[in-house]
Design a protein around this motif. Structure first.
Motif, PDB file in Angstrom:
ATOM      1  N   VAL A  41      -7.827   0.692  -0.223  1.00  0.00           N
ATOM      2  CA  VAL A  41      -6.495   0.846  -0.815  1.00  0.00           C
ATOM      3  C   VAL A  41      -6.570   0.718  -2.335  1.00  0.00           C
ATOM      4  CG1 VAL A  41      -4.223  -0.221  -1.016  1.00  0.00           C
ATOM      5  CG2 VAL A  41      -5.216   0.146   1.249  1.00  0.00           C
ATOM      6  N   ASP A  42      -7.321  -0.282  -2.773  1.00  0.00           N
ATOM      7  CA  ASP A  42      -7.457  -0.484  -4.228  1.00  0.00           C
ATOM      8  C   ASP A  42      -8.056   0.732  -4.896  1.00  0.00           C
ATOM      9  OD1 ASP A  42      -6.375  -2.979  -4.002  1.00  0.00           O
ATOM     10  OD2 ASP A  42      -8.313  -4.026  -3.915  1.00  0.00           O
ATOM     11  N   CYS A  43      -9.076   1.317  -4.252  1.00  0.00           N
ATOM     12  CA  CYS A  43      -9.713   2.505  -4.842  1.00  0.00           C
ATOM     13  C   CYS A  43      -8.748   3.675  -4.886  1.00  0.00           C
ATOM     14  CB  CYS A  43     -10.956   2.894  -4.040  1.00  0.00           C
ATOM     15  SG  CYS A  43     -12.409   1.991  -4.597  1.00  0.00           S
ATOM     16  N   TYR A  44      -7.966   3.919  -3.771  1.00  0.00           N
ATOM     17  CA  TYR A  44      -7.008   5.023  -3.746  1.00  0.00           C
ATOM     18  C   TYR A  44      -5.946   4.830  -4.854  1.00  0.00           C
ATOM     19  CZ  TYR A  44      -8.697   7.102   0.633  1.00  0.00           C
ATOM     20  OH  TYR A  44      -9.456   7.742   1.550  1.00  0.00           O
ATOM     21  N   LEU A  45      -5.540   3.588  -5.044  1.00  0.00           N
ATOM     22  CA  LEU A  45      -4.499   3.341  -6.047  1.00  0.00           C
ATOM     23  C   LEU A  45      -4.999   3.603  -7.478  1.00  0.00           C
ATOM     24  CD1 LEU A  45      -2.817   0.096  -4.669  1.00  0.00           C
ATOM     25  CD2 LEU A  45      -1.866   2.393  -4.721  1.00  0.00           C
ATOM     26  N   LYS A  46      -6.305   3.551  -7.651  1.00  0.00           N
ATOM     27  CA  LYS A  46      -6.851   3.739  -9.015  1.00  0.00           C
ATOM     28  C   LYS A  46      -7.017   5.194  -9.382  1.00  0.00           C
ATOM     29  CE  LYS A  46      -9.277  -0.631  -8.974  1.00  0.00           C
ATOM     30  NZ  LYS A  46     -10.530  -1.297  -8.679  1.00  0.00           N
ATOM     31  N   VAL A  47      -6.770   6.096  -8.430  1.00  0.00           N
ATOM     32  CA  VAL A  47      -6.963   7.525  -8.704  1.00  0.00           C
ATOM     33  C   VAL A  47      -5.919   7.975  -9.738  1.00  0.00           C
ATOM     34  CG1 VAL A  47      -6.870   9.839  -7.718  1.00  0.00           C
ATOM     35  CG2 VAL A  47      -7.976   7.986  -6.462  1.00  0.00           C
ATOM     36  N   ARG A  48      -6.406   8.585 -10.844  1.00  0.00           N
ATOM     37  CA  ARG A  48      -5.531   9.114 -11.896  1.00  0.00           C
ATOM     38  C   ARG A  48      -6.095  10.456 -12.344  1.00  0.00           C
ATOM     39  NH1 ARG A  48      -3.229   5.304 -10.388  1.00  0.00           N
ATOM     40  NH2 ARG A  48      -2.200   3.597 -11.526  1.00  0.00           N
ATOM     41  N   ASP A  49      -5.268  11.531 -12.141  1.00  0.00           N
ATOM     42  CA  ASP A  49      -5.697  12.850 -12.616  1.00  0.00           C
ATOM     43  C   ASP A  49      -4.445  13.623 -12.992  1.00  0.00           C
ATOM     44  OD1 ASP A  49      -7.855  15.510 -11.323  1.00  0.00           O
ATOM     45  OD2 ASP A  49      -6.813  15.255 -13.229  1.00  0.00           O
ATOM     46  N   SER A  50      -4.140  13.659 -14.259  1.00  0.00           N
ATOM     47  CA  SER A  50      -2.886  14.265 -14.718  1.00  0.00           C
ATOM     48  C   SER A  50      -2.825  15.751 -14.402  1.00  0.00           C
ATOM     49  CB  SER A  50      -2.721  14.048 -16.230  1.00  0.00           C
ATOM     50  OG  SER A  50      -3.845  14.591 -16.909  1.00  0.00           O
ATOM     51  N   GLU A  55      -0.321   4.341   3.568  1.00  0.00           N
ATOM     52  CA  GLU A  55      -0.490   4.455   5.020  1.00  0.00           C
ATOM     53  C   GLU A  55      -1.458   3.402   5.530  1.00  0.00           C
ATOM     54  OE1 GLU A  55      -1.787   8.320   6.147  1.00  0.00           O
ATOM     55  OE2 GLU A  55      -2.453   7.663   8.123  1.00  0.00           O
ATOM     56  N   LEU A  56      -2.622   3.253   4.842  1.00  0.00           N
ATOM     57  CA  LEU A  56      -3.633   2.278   5.264  1.00  0.00           C
ATOM     58  C   LEU A  56      -3.065   0.873   5.187  1.00  0.00           C
ATOM     59  CD1 LEU A  56      -6.852   3.694   3.536  1.00  0.00           C
ATOM     60  CD2 LEU A  56      -6.315   3.700   5.981  1.00  0.00           C
ATOM     61  N   SER A  57      -2.314   0.617   4.115  1.00  0.00           N
ATOM     62  CA  SER A  57      -1.787  -0.735   3.977  1.00  0.00           C
ATOM     63  C   SER A  57      -0.796  -1.060   5.092  1.00  0.00           C
ATOM     64  CB  SER A  57      -1.115  -0.905   2.609  1.00  0.00           C
ATOM     65  OG  SER A  57       0.059  -0.150   2.530  1.00  0.00           O
ATOM     66  N   ILE A  58       0.036  -0.046   5.424  1.00  0.00           N
ATOM     67  CA  ILE A  58       1.036  -0.294   6.481  1.00  0.00           C
ATOM     68  C   ILE A  58       0.337  -0.521   7.817  1.00  0.00           C
ATOM     69  CG2 ILE A  58       2.918   0.813   7.768  1.00  0.00           C
ATOM     70  CD1 ILE A  58       3.716   2.149   5.094  1.00  0.00           C
ATOM     71  N   LYS A  59      -0.760   0.237   8.045  1.00  0.00           N
ATOM     72  CA  LYS A  59      -1.433   0.160   9.348  1.00  0.00           C
ATOM     73  C   LYS A  59      -2.300  -1.080   9.468  1.00  0.00           C
ATOM     74  CE  LYS A  59      -1.700   5.098  10.491  1.00  0.00           C
ATOM     75  NZ  LYS A  59      -2.638   6.245  10.704  1.00  0.00           N
ATOM     76  N   PHE A  60      -3.072  -1.378   8.471  1.00  0.00           N
ATOM     77  CA  PHE A  60      -4.143  -2.355   8.643  1.00  0.00           C
ATOM     78  C   PHE A  60      -3.980  -3.643   7.836  1.00  0.00           C
ATOM     79  CE2 PHE A  60      -6.491   0.559  11.131  1.00  0.00           C
ATOM     80  CZ  PHE A  60      -6.397   1.804  10.557  1.00  0.00           C
ATOM     81  N   LEU A  61      -3.112  -3.631   6.857  1.00  0.00           N
ATOM     82  CA  LEU A  61      -3.077  -4.822   6.015  1.00  0.00           C
ATOM     83  C   LEU A  61      -1.867  -5.680   6.363  1.00  0.00           C
ATOM     84  CD1 LEU A  61      -4.044  -3.342   2.536  1.00  0.00           C
ATOM     85  CD2 LEU A  61      -5.515  -4.407   4.236  1.00  0.00           C
ATOM     86  N   PRO A  62      -1.891  -6.940   5.978  1.00  0.00           N
ATOM     87  CA  PRO A  62      -0.783  -7.838   6.289  1.00  0.00           C
ATOM     88  C   PRO A  62       0.512  -7.353   5.622  1.00  0.00           C
ATOM     89  CG  PRO A  62      -2.689  -9.065   5.489  1.00  0.00           C
ATOM     90  CD  PRO A  62      -3.005  -7.634   5.278  1.00  0.00           C
ATOM     91  N   PRO A  63       1.663  -7.795   6.141  1.00  0.00           N
ATOM     92  CA  PRO A  63       2.960  -7.320   5.614  1.00  0.00           C
ATOM     93  C   PRO A  63       3.124  -7.551   4.097  1.00  0.00           C
ATOM     94  CG  PRO A  63       3.254  -8.543   7.649  1.00  0.00           C
ATOM     95  CD  PRO A  63       1.818  -8.698   7.309  1.00  0.00           C
ATOM     96  N   GLN A  64       2.684  -8.725   3.685  1.00  0.00           N
ATOM     97  CA  GLN A  64       2.845  -9.011   2.245  1.00  0.00           C
ATOM     98  C   GLN A  64       2.072  -8.021   1.410  1.00  0.00           C
ATOM     99  OE1 GLN A  64       4.963 -11.222   1.103  1.00  0.00           O
ATOM    100  NE2 GLN A  64       4.506 -10.571  -1.009  1.00  0.00           N
ATOM    101  N   ARG A  65       0.892  -7.734   1.838  1.00  0.00           N
ATOM    102  CA  ARG A  65       0.055  -6.770   1.109  1.00  0.00           C
ATOM    103  C   ARG A  65       0.684  -5.378   1.185  1.00  0.00           C
ATOM    104  NH1 ARG A  65      -3.067  -5.173  -2.842  1.00  0.00           N
ATOM    105  NH2 ARG A  65      -4.963  -4.057  -2.259  1.00  0.00           N
ATOM    106  N   ASN A  66       1.326  -5.068   2.380  1.00  0.00           N
ATOM    107  CA  ASN A  66       2.001  -3.779   2.536  1.00  0.00           C
ATOM    108  C   ASN A  66       3.039  -3.575   1.414  1.00  0.00           C
ATOM    109  OD1 ASN A  66       0.604  -3.503   4.856  1.00  0.00           O
ATOM    110  ND2 ASN A  66       2.284  -3.948   6.267  1.00  0.00           N
ATOM    111  N   ILE A  67       3.849  -4.612   1.279  1.00  0.00           N
ATOM    112  CA  ILE A  67       4.939  -4.509   0.286  1.00  0.00           C
ATOM    113  C   ILE A  67       4.357  -4.307  -1.112  1.00  0.00           C
ATOM    114  CG2 ILE A  67       6.819  -5.795  -0.817  1.00  0.00           C
ATOM    115  CD1 ILE A  67       7.296  -7.091   1.955  1.00  0.00           C
ATOM    116  N   GLU A  68       3.291  -5.070  -1.450  1.00  0.00           N
ATOM    117  CA  GLU A  68       2.682  -4.946  -2.769  1.00  0.00           C
ATOM    118  C   GLU A  68       2.220  -3.512  -3.030  1.00  0.00           C
ATOM    119  OE1 GLU A  68       0.882  -9.497  -2.945  1.00  0.00           O
ATOM    120  OE2 GLU A  68      -0.469  -7.765  -3.053  1.00  0.00           O
TER     121      GLU A  68
END
Length: 1787
Positions: free
Chosen positions: A1334-1343, A1358-1371
């Motif tokens: 998730v961290d890697c996907y969030l770092k993608v930047r290509d204007s 999607e990954l966060s909602i499926k596999f990560l805890p709720p708090q992390r989902n919201i973040e």
């Protein structure tokens, strides 16, 4: 020329009230204005009206208004005024010199037509023009008038040139006519000059041209002969109107022409020779200018107008301040006014030739003016106002000016002395001299009036150092020259210029009588001399005597006082200065005297003091001043003589005892009174002198004179007998005889001679007049001679009668054989009488008259007897002549005898030739030597043999040696074979080279050396070391001289010779001498030589070895480097030890430095001792330095102990760490510095890492609690897994950052850019590391690829909602949502938010995408709480888009706020008006604040006038700011400002009324606003009063009353307005005090502090002292300068008392609080002044008015119908609850 408005002298009226004419007096002290009502107003030079008088008609029957005054002029002496009137008359009024003098008509001149213009150019002459075209002259002395010239045209203008010697008239037909009383050599023509195009009403005659103008609006400048020079055409200027009047400046360099509302100024340019127009002075509402008058000094121009106003302008080209003491005002190129700022006196410096004044200097104790023009020099005396201008060609500013003489300026330039008498425009004289010193020049200019002498001007100066010239400056010729044998160093004439005193370098004082050309030396050793002022008495000092000459005519008569002299008294003054003598009393003309300066030890300070009827000589004897009183009677005697008051002189002498001085004065007086024929006084003089015969003779003469006077009247002294007797008294018998014979009194003449036994003259008179008793007279005369045994005279009588034998008999009887022989020799018949001749020769030989006997023997041819007689009578010339004829053999003997006789008579030089004639060479040589005829002696010696020459040559040589003519002496010694003496001569004279040269000629070198060395040794024995040195050096043996000096310990001379002959050994010699002197104990001398050898250290060591530490310290301080003396002080202290060392170092200020020095030098025991005794705080520092020393020495255990004692255990730890003694380091750290334990462990870990033992290093770092360091080491080693492990276990907070870093590293090493990140994210996803993915996907930047970004971010969500805890989902969703919104995917973001029930975020996403309906629907369906939020955002959106019309329907307040933001204030207020009162005043307040910030306080005030002033506390600041801006604004002190003040008053009244009803009632703010209301009321009432003339004093009182509120008003503006108002109504005392305070405040504003203010003028008043200091001036610079000038002028006049007026309370009249009782009175509503009586009270308590002021105000309203005053009354009615019972209508 600049024109600056100064003041209004006469205020204009509402209608036409023309000022008909104006004039300035010649002395600049008076200014006259004639108004339309025919009254002459007189002003002083400061513009203050001082007097007035009415003119009168020619005939009273026509009434007082039957004429107009058309011309007015002051007389040249400023005491009269001529008035020209249209009723055909001119009156001359005598107005006197003082203001209060009565006005009297002293002349009147009746004419045939109306007088149109008038001038008074010179004394007694008035020139005027008539309506009939004539120009006439009125003579005030004869009281008659005459026509100068006549024309057929009305005279419209009349002017004069600058000198007043010519007039110019302008006529109605355009003719301009010129006339000269004196053309001053200009050669300009008279008569009709030019025809001007229109009547030249404006006509001015300047220096270089004539300017004329009139109704054609053109100004034309004409040349001297009428040709047009320039034309200035304003006919096309719509603003310009006709020119009505013109005036030229007194210097003729500027012209001012007046028209409508305008003054045009023209200045003459000398460089371009044209007129240049300056900027015109335009004054609105001035109207037509009818009269101009220029002050005679050029500094003021007065302008009279059609409406009766008179304005005064300051005129100047430039103005400067000289040395902060004088103001220089250039009123024209050739005219400067010099004003003394302290005294206010003014001097006008003007070039009479019109040259431009270049520079003005004030010299000579700031009393004398010096100014240059291109061709002249201007000089002036400021005290006496005497000015001079002389021709002077520039000399580059090399002139030197001397102002010692008050009457004359001495100018020295290029060897020439020029004298200029102040007040005279010609040079007094000019002489050549190189001696320009005031004590070598004496000038006397009419200092004491002499009988028969009107002008007495004399100069004495040095022609050369020994010659004095005396010049009569009136005639310009030399009246005396004094040649002196010595240098003259001081001279001075007496006040009458008849005597000259001078002193020479030999301290001899001489007196020179100029009339008799006689010089007398009157005093030796003169150290001080001075004439007593106002007399010819002389005072001088001779050593310890004070000498006084009361009668300088008898210089031998001197009075002496003994004065005490001490050895320590120094000369009075340095060589170049002169003592100032304080002289007071009857004569104070000379206040400085030049006194000689002498190099004499026996000095006294001497000065003269004259006053109180006595004259004293003040003598400084030691430290005390002793006064020696002179005889004032004797001094006054001399003055009386000079003044010709002989009776007074006799009266003075009567009171004196007879002394030598008094006797001399009686003699002087007797001589003078005889000359003046005051015979009774002369008789008394001779009685006093004891000359009884003369006294008796004069007594008889006086009786004759008195008898003749009684019988015939008149002066008895004119009677011939009296005149003859006076001639007899003066022993002028011939004059007496002439007087007698004129009266045919032959008997009296003969009787006179007989009485005097002057028989010869008596017989001559008898012979001349053929007197019958002639023969009897002769017989009587012979008999008288025989009776009185005057045989000689009887013989002469017989000889004259031809009886030779009888005469010879009488001569022989009288014992006069020589006369008998003379008679015999003259008569041949008597020579034949042998017996008679023998008888005579015997008598001659008996009487030893041998030469006369020889003549007689020779005459009777007896040569033998004649030769014998000649020889006995030493008549050798006759004897030799006789011998040559009769006895040639005797000639040689006679010559020798003649020479011997001359030698006996000491006539040696005459004897030489006779000895030569007698061939006596030896005697001739000896005579020549005795007569010091050396050249003649040499001539004779050269002819003698060698033996004779060897005897006498050395004698002559000695003479020439004494004259230092050594070459001649050497030659003579050589001729006399005395070469050794010649060598000795040269040796004794110190001419060693010549002596050596001579010796070398006649001696062997070794003999010469031996001779010289022997001679030198002999001189050495005699102590003549310098002579011995010269001898040694002459034979090139300087070493012997050096040895001699060393032997005798004359080391200075030794060093001198070494430096001269062996400079390379000089330093060694100094060093050697230093050591020797040190050994001898002569340490100071040794020091000198050591220092000369540049061995200061040796000097210091020497003094140290001798224990002289102070000397060692001194040398080190002066000769050593910056720290040398500190080192010596340290050693000195170390030698002392203990407390003595501490005291020494403390005294020298080196204690701390010495402690540091001891520690630096490792002398730790001494350092510890010093610190223990005096500097305990330094002990740890010394321990530290000791520890460092021990560490360097390798003594680690001892160093450890010292580090711990120094409180620096960490240093010990570091020491052990440095040496890798880990055990000891850890031991010390654990025991003494736990904080260092970690550093020890870290050090060990570094060592383990170096050895690649990562496990051990990790353990040590973890023990040291430094996991971060372990992390860094693993990262550096590339062990990322260990790093992540350590990070996860010990530094979880850095895990994310470490992961990112790792990812960056991975990116660098693996895939590139975005693709690398996506790849890495998939890698993490496959590995099940969903969080990392998730961290890697969030770092993608290509204007450039938004699709990829959206895809990646959605994948992360999607990954966060499926596999990560709720708090992390919201973040993750909260991170992805904004990024999607950022790329415009608002709907996607909102859906994502809705997936996690983030309703608010979803609404925000829709709002951002302007999906207002979706946002509203989501809010309504999912969370109704956000419906208002959506509405609010929608309003904000409408606001931001500026869609106000839509917004109004949604939110009125928001719409109003938007209007405010857009600056649409009118719409805002209009909209707010439709809302409630609160909303309205909120936006009114905002708008008012905005206006105030924009500087529009007046508009803000208008806003509150329109909408009212609510009592909101938050508005108080606005109200105060409006009030402050209003009271600070300029231009409000006038009637036009009433409505502004009324608005402010009404708003404050409304506010106060609202405050009464609010919670703020009676609060401090309420009280403050009530005070502001009162102030606004005063201002409004003042403006209303200013609009009505009769309320002028009310306005002034209100301005004064406002001063008690200066804590709320700008204090400088308040005092300025109060001062100006007081001045306007004539309250000058108050005006002066207020304006003076205003000037103090302006200075305080510039300095930024009020502390320096003097409050003494406002003690016991209610004017506050503690007021806010304004940040800036509220009064412009121009007004400040006007105030400054006025205050300065008034303070210089000193006619005002600086006291505020007081009332019956004894208190300042405008103060509410009584000073004595403290009772506070109510202020009057009309004036603000306290109400003490006649009170009118209003319904509202505390409101009252003074009845007089109230009635005055009501009356003004009734008479003027002033609407503003009615408005004031209306307001008072509202404010005070109605008016008093006095009825009044507002309609």
């Amino acid at each position: 020329m600049r024109l600056k408005h100064l003041r209004t002298l006469l205020s204009p009226q509402d209608g036409a009230a023309k000022v008909t004419c104006m004039a300035w007096s010649q002395n600049n002290a008076k200014f006259a204005v004639c108004t339309v009502d025919r009254v002459v107003l007189l002003y002083d030079e400061h513009g203050e009206r001082r007097d007035k008088f009415s003119t009168k008609p020619a005939d009273m029957k026509y009434g007082r208004k039957s004429y107009m005054v058309k011309g007015m002029a002051f007389s040249p002496d400023s005491t009269k005024i001529a008035i020209g009137q249209t009723d055909n008359i001119i009156y001359v009024y005598k107005i006197g010199e003082d203001w209060g003098d009565k006005k009297v008509i002293c002349n009147k001149f009746i004419q045939t037509s109306a007088v149109t213009c008038l001038q008074w150019p010179s004394e007694y002459i008035i020139v005027f023009g008539l309506a009939e075209g004539k120009v006439r002259l009125a003579n005030t002395k004869t009281n008659k008038s005459s026509t100068i010239y006549g024309t057929e045209s009305y005279v419209v203008s009349l002017t004069t040139n600058c000198s007043g010697k010519g007039i110019l008239s302008g006529h109605a037909d355009g003719t301009i006519v010129r006339y000269f009383f004196d053309d001053e050599g200009s050669g300009e023509s008279q008569g009709k000059l030019v025809n001007h195009p229109c009547p030249p009403y404006a006509l001015a005659w300047a220096t270089n041209s004539i300017m004329a103008a009139g109704c054609d609006r053109r100004i034309i400048a004409y040349g001297k002969e009428g040709h047009v020079l320039q034309t200035f055409d304003y006919s096309r200027d719509p603003q310009e109107r006709e020119f009505t009047t013109a005036v030229a400046s007194p210097g003729g360099q500027s012209v001012v022409l007046g028209s409508y509302d305008r003054l045009r100024v023209f200045n003459w340019s000398p460089q371009r020779s044209i007129w240049e127009e300056a900027k015109p002075k335009e004054i609105a509402n001035l109207y037509t200018i009818t009269a101009l008058a220029w002050k005679r000094d050029g500094s003021r121009l007065c302008v009279g107008t059609l409406c009766g106003g008179v304005e005064q302008f300051d005129c100047y080209l430039r103005r400067s301040i000289y040395k902060k003491k004088f103001e220089l005002t250039y009123v024209g190129p050739s005219q400067v006014i010099v004003k003394n700022l302290s005294s206010g006196t003014r001097v006008v410096l003007k070039s009479h030739y019109g040259y431009e004044v270049e520079e003005v200097k004030i010299l000579g104790k700031e009393r004398y003016l010096v100014a240059h023009t291109s061709d002249t020099l201007l000089l002036g005396d400021l005290n006496t106002n005497r000015l001079s201008e002389i021709a002077w060609q520039g000399s580059g500013g090399n002139e030197k000016y001397f102002f010692e003489n008050e009457s004359v300026c001495m100018i020295f330039n290029a060897g020439e002395l020029t004298l200029v008498e102040y007040g005279n425009n010609d040079t007094l004289g000019s002489v050549r001299t190189e001696f320009m010193n005031p004590r070598l020049i004496s000038v006397r200019i009419n200092e004491r009036c002499q009988r028969g002498t009107e002008d007495n001007k004399k100069l004495a100066y040095l022609v050369d150092i020994k010659t004095i010239a005396i010049v009569d400056l009136i005639g310009g010729y030399n009246i005396g020259t004094v040649s002196h044998e010595s240098h003259v160093d001081w001279l001075e004439l007496n006040e009458t210029g008849h005597k000259l005193l001078f002193k020479d370098r030999k301290l001899r004082l001489h007196l020179y009588d100029i009339e008799s050309c006689s010089k007398t030396m009157i005093l030796n050793f003169c150290s001080y001399v001075q004439w007593v002022p106002g007399s010819d008495v002389l005072v001088a000092q001779n050593r310890n005597s004070l000498c006084v000459w009361y009668n300088i005519e008898a210089p031998e008569r001197v009075t002496m006082f003994t004065i005490r002299v001490t050895d320590q008294i120094s000369p009075i003054l340095p060589h170049h200065t002169y003592p100032v003598v304080g002289i007071s009393g009857r004569s104070q003309r000379k206040q400085e005297r030049q006194a000689p300066v002498l190099g004499w030890d026996d000095w006294c300070h001497i000065g003269l003091a004259r006053g109180g009827g006595k004259t004293e000589v003040m003598v400084m004897e030691g430290v005390t001043t002793v006064a020696y009183t002179l005889d004032e009677g004797l001094i006054e005697f001399g003055t009386a003589i000079d003044d010709g008051s002989y009776t007074r002189a006799m009266a003075f002498l009567e009171t004196l005892e007879m002394t030598p001085e008094t006797e001399a004065m009686w003699k002087t007086l007797s001589k003078l009174v005889l000359e003046a024929r005051q015979l009774h006084i002369a008789e008394r003089c001779f009685c006093a002198l004891g000359q009884v015969a003369k006294a008796r003779f004069l007594h008889e003469t006086n009786e004759i004179a008195d008898q003749v006077s009684r019988e015939y009247g008149g002066e008895g002294t004119d009677f011939y007998q009296v005149r003859a007797r006076l001639a007899m008294l003066e022993k002028n018998y011939k004059l007496a005889e002439m007087i007698f014979l004129e009266q045919n009194a032959v008997e009296e003449a003969m009787g006179m001679y007989q009485e005097l036994h002057r028989w010869d003259e008596c017989i001559v008179v008898a012979e001349a007049k053929g007197h019958p008793a002639l023969e009897n007279l002769r017989r009587s005369y012979y008999q008288w001679l025989m009776d009185t045994q005057q045989e000689e005279r009887a013989g002469e009588l017989q000889e004259s009668q031809g009886d030779g034998l009888a005469a010879i008999s009488l001569y022989l009887k009288a014992g006069l054989p020589a006369k008998a022989a003379r008679l015999v020799l003259s008569r041949e018949e008597l020579l034949a009488n042998t017996e008679l001749v023998e008888h005579i020769t015997a008598a001659l030989i008996k009487g030893e008259l041998y030469e006369r006997a020889g003549d007689l023997f020779e005459k009777i041819h007896n040569p033998q007897q004649a030769l014998e007689c000649y020889r006995k009578g030493n008549a050798f010339m006759k004897a030799v002549e006789l011998a040559r004829l009769a006895f040639p053999v005797e000639v040689v003997k006679l010559e020798e005898a003649w020479g011997d006789h001359l030698v006996q008579q000491k006539q040696l030089d005459a004897a030489i030739n006779h000895y030569i004639e007698a061939r006596c060479s030896i005697k001739a040589i000896e005579a020549a030597l005795g007569a010091r005829q050396w050249k003649k002696a040499i001539y004779i010696l050269d002819l003698q043999d060698r033996n004779t020459g060897s005897k006498y040559y050395p004698l002559v040589a000695q003479h020439y040696a004494s004259l230092q003519e050594y070459e001649i002496a050497e030659e003579l010694y050589t001729k006399g074979d005395r070469t050794k003496d010649a060598i000795d001569m040269y040796t004794q004279a110190g001419r060693w080279e010549q002596a050596h040269k001579l010796a070398m000629k006649c001696m062997r070198p070794e003999d010469v050396s031996l001779l010289y060395i022997t001679q030198a040794q002999e001189m050495e024995k005699q102590g003549k070391y310098r002579e011995a040195e010269r001898l040694y050096v002459t034979v090139e043996e300087p070493d012997l001289a050096i040895t001699m000096y060393k032997k005798h310990k004359l080391y200075d001379d030794m060093i001198r010779l070494v430096g001269k002959h062996h400079p390379d050994l000089l330093s060694d010699t100094h060093l050697h001498l230093g050591k020797e002197l040190k050994a001898e104990g002569r340490l100071q001398e040794a020091e000198y030589h050591y220092l000369e050898a540049q061995e200061w250290k040796a000097t210091v060591n020497m003094y140290q070895d001798s224990g002289l530490w102070e000397e060692a310290y001194r040398v080190a301080r002066t000769q050593g480097g910056a720290n040398a003396h500190k080192h010596v002080a340290y050693l000195w202290a170390k030698s002392l030890g203990g407390e003595a060392a501490v005291r020494l170092l403390t005294k020298l200020g080196l204690l701390e430095a010495s402690v540091d020095h001891a520690a630096d030098k490792c002398s730790f025991e001494f350092a510890f001792e010093l610190s223990r005794l005096a500097l305990k705080h330094k002990t740890p520092e010394i321990h530290l330095k000791y520890a460092l020393y021990l560490e360097d020495e390798g003594k680690f255990e001892e160093a450890e102990a010292e580090f711990i004692r120094a409180g620096k255990p960490k240093e010990a730890v570091l020491m052990f760490v440095h040496n890798q003694n880990w055990e000891a380091a850890q031991r010390v750290a654990e025991a003494h510095d736990p904080d260092s334990v970690a550093e020890v462990l870290v050090g060990q870990a570094r060592r383990a890492l170096e050895e690649k033992d990562f496990q051990k290093a990790e353990g040590l770092l973890l023990r040291a609690q430094r996991p971060g360091l372990a992390l860094s080491y693993y990262k550096e080693a590339g062990l990322w897994s260990d790093a992540l492990r350590i990070c996860k276990d010990y530094v979880p907070g850095q895990l994310e950052a470490l992961q990112e870093e790792y990812e960056r590293e991975a990116t660098k090493k693996g895939a590139r850019g975005v693709e690398g990140l996506v790849e890495q994210a998939r890698h993490w996803e496959q590995a099940g590391e969903y969080s990392h993915a998730v961290d890697c996907y969030l770092k993608v930047r290509d204007s450039g690829n938004s699709g990829l970004m959206e895809k990646c971010w959605m994948k992360a969500a999607e990954l966060s909602i499926k596999f990560l805890p709720p708090q992390r989902n919201i973040e993750v969703v909260l991170a992805v949502g904004p990024q999607l919104i950022g790329i415009g995917k608002h709907n996607a973001a909102a859906e994502l938010y809705l997936n996690l029930d983030l309703v608010k975020e979803a609404i925000d996403a829709f709002i951002e995408g302007e999906e207002w309906n979706k946002a509203k629907r989501v809010a309504k369906e999912l969370d109704p709480r956000y419906e208002d939020y959506v509405d609010q955002c929608y309003k904000e959106f409408l606001k931001n888009q500026g869609k106000v019309d839509l917004l109004v329907d949604v939110d009125v307040v928001a719409a109003l706020d938007l209007y405010v933001e857009q600056g649409q204030w009118d719409k805002c207020i209009e909209t707010a008006t439709k809302q409630n009162y609160k909303i309205l005043h909120k936006y009114v307040a905002l708008y008012a604040t905005h206006l105030i910030r924009e500087g529009s306080s007046a508009q803000a005030l208008a806003l509150y006038v329109q909408h009212g002033a609510p009592a909101n506390p938050q508005n108080f600041g606005i109200y105060k700011r409006i009030f402050t801006d209003m009271v600070s604004s300029p231009g409000t002190n006038c009637a036009e400002a009433y409505h502004s003040w009324a608005d402010l008053r009404d708003v404050l009244f409304n506010l106060c009324e609202n405050l009464v009803k609010s919670s703020e009632a009676n609060s401090p703010a309420h009280e403050e606003f009530k005070t502001m209301l009162l102030i606004a009321h005063y201002y409004a009432t003042r403006s209303a009063a200013q609009s009505v003339k009769q309320l002028e004093t009310v306005a002034a009182r209100l301005s004064v009353s406002l001063l008690r509120h200066t804590q709320l008003l700008p204090v400088d503006k308040a005092f300025y307005e109060a001062g100006i108002a007081a001045k306007a109504v004539g309250w000058e005392n108050m005006a002066f005090i207020f304006l003076n305070r205003f000037l103090d405040l302006t200075d305080a504003i510039e300095e930024g502090i009020l502390d320096g203010l003097d409050h003494s003028d406002f003690q016991d008043t209610d004017i506050p002292f503690e007021v806010p200091l304004p940040a800036k001036h509220h009064v412009p610079e121009a007004e400040r300068e006007e105030v400054r000038d006025w205050v300065l002028t008034v303070s210089m006049d000193q006619r005002l008392q600086q006291v505020l007026p007081r009332d019956e309370r004894g208190t300042y009249e405008a103060s509410l609080v009584a000073a004595s009782t403290g009772i506070r009175a109510l202020p009057c509503l009309i004036t603000g002044y306290p109400i003490l009586r006649n009170k009118i009270e209003f319904k509202r308590p505390g409101k009252a008015a003074n009845k007089d002021n109230w009635n005055k105000f009501l009356m003004a309203i009734k008479t003027s119908h002033s609407p503003v005053c009615q408005d004031v009354l209306k307001f008072i009615s509202q404010w005070c609850g109605g008016l008093p019972s006095t009825s009044f209508s507002f309609q």
